[in-house]
Design an enzyme around this catalytic site. Structure first.
Site, PDB file in Angstrom:
ATOM      1  CE1 TYR A  76      86.968 -14.222  18.738  1.00 54.28           C
ATOM      2  CE2 TYR A  76      85.029 -14.820  20.130  1.00 54.28           C
ATOM      3  CZ  TYR A  76      85.799 -15.014  19.063  1.00 54.28           C
ATOM      4  OH  TYR A  76      85.363 -15.977  17.997  1.00 54.28           O
ATOM      5  CD  GLU A  78      87.622 -10.614  15.953  1.00 48.94           C
ATOM      6  OE1 GLU A  78      87.298  -9.710  14.922  1.00 48.94           O
ATOM      7  OE2 GLU A  78      86.987 -11.815  15.808  1.00 48.94           O
ATOM      8  CG  ASP A 253     106.303 -21.056   3.765  1.00 49.13           C
ATOM      9  OD1 ASP A 253     106.766 -21.349   4.662  1.00 49.13           O
ATOM     10  OD2 ASP A 253     105.278 -21.544   3.133  1.00 49.13           O
ATOM     11  CB  THR A 282     104.805 -23.928  11.048  1.00 47.69           C
ATOM     12  OG1 THR A 282     105.896 -24.592  10.687  1.00 47.69           O
ATOM     13  CG2 THR A 282     103.571 -24.212   9.970  1.00 47.69           C
ATOM     14  CE  LYS A 285     105.653 -27.848   8.648  1.00 49.73           C
ATOM     15  NZ  LYS A 285     104.956 -26.641   8.558  1.00 49.73           N
ATOM     16  NE  ARG A 291      99.907 -29.509  15.233  1.00 48.27           N
ATOM     17  CZ  ARG A 291     100.653 -29.917  14.139  1.00 48.27           C
ATOM     18  NH1 ARG A 291     100.494 -29.349  12.877  1.00 48.27           N
ATOM     19  NH2 ARG A 291     101.669 -30.841  14.458  1.00 48.27           N
TER      20      ARG A 291
HETATM   21  N1  DSN Z   1     102.135 -30.352   6.025  1.00 48.25           N
HETATM   22  C1  DSN Z   1     103.398 -29.687   6.194  1.00 48.25           C
HETATM   23  C2  DSN Z   1     104.579 -30.771   5.820  1.00 48.25           C
HETATM   24  O1  DSN Z   1     104.429 -31.962   6.171  1.00 48.25           O
HETATM   25  O2  DSN Z   1     105.403 -30.333   5.161  1.00 48.25           O
HETATM   26  C3  DSN Z   1     103.364 -28.733   5.448  1.00 48.25           C
HETATM   27  O3  DSN Z   1     102.348 -27.931   5.854  1.00 48.25           O
END
Ligand code: DSN
Length: 491
Positions: A76, A78, A253, A282, A285, A291
């Protein structure tokens, strides 16, 4: 039960330590939970059986995956590095600090916060930091000097009302924005007053004059740029000008295109890190990490961002932060830059062939990793197309096109992306072949007629089985040439 490590050692000349470690872990899992081990391998088989064209997915390296499978998960932590609510966080401090420093260097920003568990979490942390730091009024100035525990019930209620009354502007879902950018059913539209801007219905593009006009009227606290399904560049310099003119914080974003920023494909006005006060992404991607999520910001917001946990998030995931550090290191290489450039070249090639085949693309093309097909000419919904293509061996996702008449469940579009197939090593030639396969399937798919109503179904379609069979064979030939994790040999 097969022994994956033995198969690798007996069949491969190479003896890579990452592969050995990885396969030994899978072999071990087969002994403690055959069902879970089996499902992991089934997922591998599934991902090997289809061409992955989901724009938001990728294949991370074995190193990234190995960094997550260890005892860091037990701790943990935090708080933030060197300021924790738990004892014994020295090693987690070092892991988190290293991941943050790597992210700062990679994106050339003042500060990085690597704890968010997802992009949506990262957005909440960013919103919260902006609400905490940037509301300009005497009441907030007074509160900032006080310990929050000392607020009277009346002051606390006034604060709550004030926060809910703040406005932000983000791209609408139907124009390609994300759910967390103010979609009505998302918490983002309830914690503040959400206003969405749309793309220009004629061109499918962002119109900065229209956005500026809207911003002058709304005067949002936050102007948010970024997308999940917009296939073009954003001019971040222009968006920042608008934000400055109306006194808004400029937030970006970049979940979908962070890998293209890290890989130096997006430069100048298309590089958001040069213009945003705060950015979120994120890490799984185009960035090809584990993830998770990430917040990047200028120094003045860093203290509030660091308080993301526990003010917004639950306990950090130190094992995932370790994997983020590995991914940021990987993204710092020439190989990654070449990869990022290839993603976009492949996307161009895919779009060109679709156009050559007479398909309609939203905005008429692409500048990034994704292509949005308008299916209305085929008379089928995105849901029907998605199902037909999956039968043919292609995994894609249905997506709304701007001002979609079929709504978010059925949709009238398909979103395709090139990050995963580019990781496998595919290039422009393969993209052309994929565009041809996909077009043929779409041309031979029709909606079923619903017997009870005589209406055309939005959910079920029929595709000529011979076409499916031919597509499957062509897909298999591509998959054979570019195998996924070839070192994992399943007999
Ligand atoms: N779920 C993602 C996407 O496929 O674009 C975005 O959060």
């Amino acid at each position: 039960m097969q022994n994956l490590l033995d198969s690798y050692l007996s069949k491969s000349k190479e003896k890579r330590s990452d592969v050995i470690a990885y396969l030994a872990a899978l072999d071990h899992l087969q002994t403690v939970s055959p069902s879970i081990a089996d499902l992991i391998l089934k997922e591998l088989v599934d991902q090997r059986t289809y061409l992955k064209l989901i724009a938001s997915e990728n294949y991370s390296s074995l190193s990234v995956q190995l960094a997550m499978g260890n005892l860091l998960t037990d701790k943990y932590s935090e708080g933030y590095p060197y300021h924790r609510f738990y004892a014994g966080c020295e090693n987690v401090d070092a892991v988190e600090a290293e991941a943050a420093t790597l992210a700062q260097d990679l994106f050339e920003v003042d500060h990085a916060y690597v704890q968010p568990h997802s992009g949506a979490d990262a957005n909440l942390v960013a919103f919260w930091a902006i609400l905490t730091e940037r509301i300009q009024n005497p009441f907030m100035e007074k509160l900032r000097k006080k310990n929050p525990d000392e607020l009277s019930p009346e002051e606390f209620e006034e604060l709550r009302q004030l926060l809910c009354n703040q406005s932000f502007m983000g791209l609408s879902l139907s124009s390609g924005g994300h759910l967390t950018h103010g979609f009505r059913q998302n918490v983002s539209a309830k914690m503040m007053r959400a206003h969405t801007y749309d793309i220009d219905p004629k061109t499918g593009l962002l119109n900065y004059d229209t956005i500026a006009k809207q911003a002058r009227k709304i005067k949002p606290l936050i102007l948010l740029a970024g997308y999940s399904a917009y296939p073009r560049h954003i001019n971040f310099a222009k968006m920042r000008e608008i934000a400055d003119e109306v006194g808004a914080v400029f937030m970006v974003d970049m979940a979908h295109f962070a890998g293209l920023v890290a890989g130096k494909v997006f430069q100048g006005e298309t590089n958001p890190t040069k213009f945003a006060h705060i950015l979120t992404t994120t890490t799984h991607k185009t960035l090809r990490g584990p993830r998770g999520g990430l917040v990047l910001c200028e120094e003045s917001l860093s203290q509030s961002v660091n308080k993301g946990c526990p003010h917004v998030l639950g306990g950090p995931l130190p094992h995932v932060m370790a994997a983020k550090a590995i991914a940021f290191r990987e993204a710092h290489t020439t190989d990654f830059r070449n990869y990022a450039h290839q993603i976009v070249e492949n996307s161009h090639a895919l779009a060109e062939e679709f156009i050559h085949q007479g398909l309609k693309l939203v905005t008429g093309g692409t500048d990034n990793h994704l292509v949005l097909i308008d299916l209305t000419m085929f008379g089928i919904t995105g849901r029907i197309a998605e199902t037909a293509l999956r039968q043919a061996g292609l995994t894609v996702n249905r997506n709304m096109i701007p001002f979609d008449q079929n709504g978010a469940w059925y949709t009238s579009g398909l979103r395709l992306g090139t990050p995963a197939l580019t990781t496998l090593g595919m290039g422009k030639k393969e993209m052309k072949e994929i565009a041809l396969i996909l077009t043929k399937v779409l041309k031979h798919t029709k909606p079923e007629t619903v017997k009870s109503t005589g209406q055309l179904s939005k959910a079920r379609g029929i595709t000529d089985p011979k076409i499916i069979e031919e597509a499957r064979t062509r897909v298999q030939s591509l998959l054979d040439q570019y195998p996924l994790y070839p070192e994992i040999i399943i007999s």
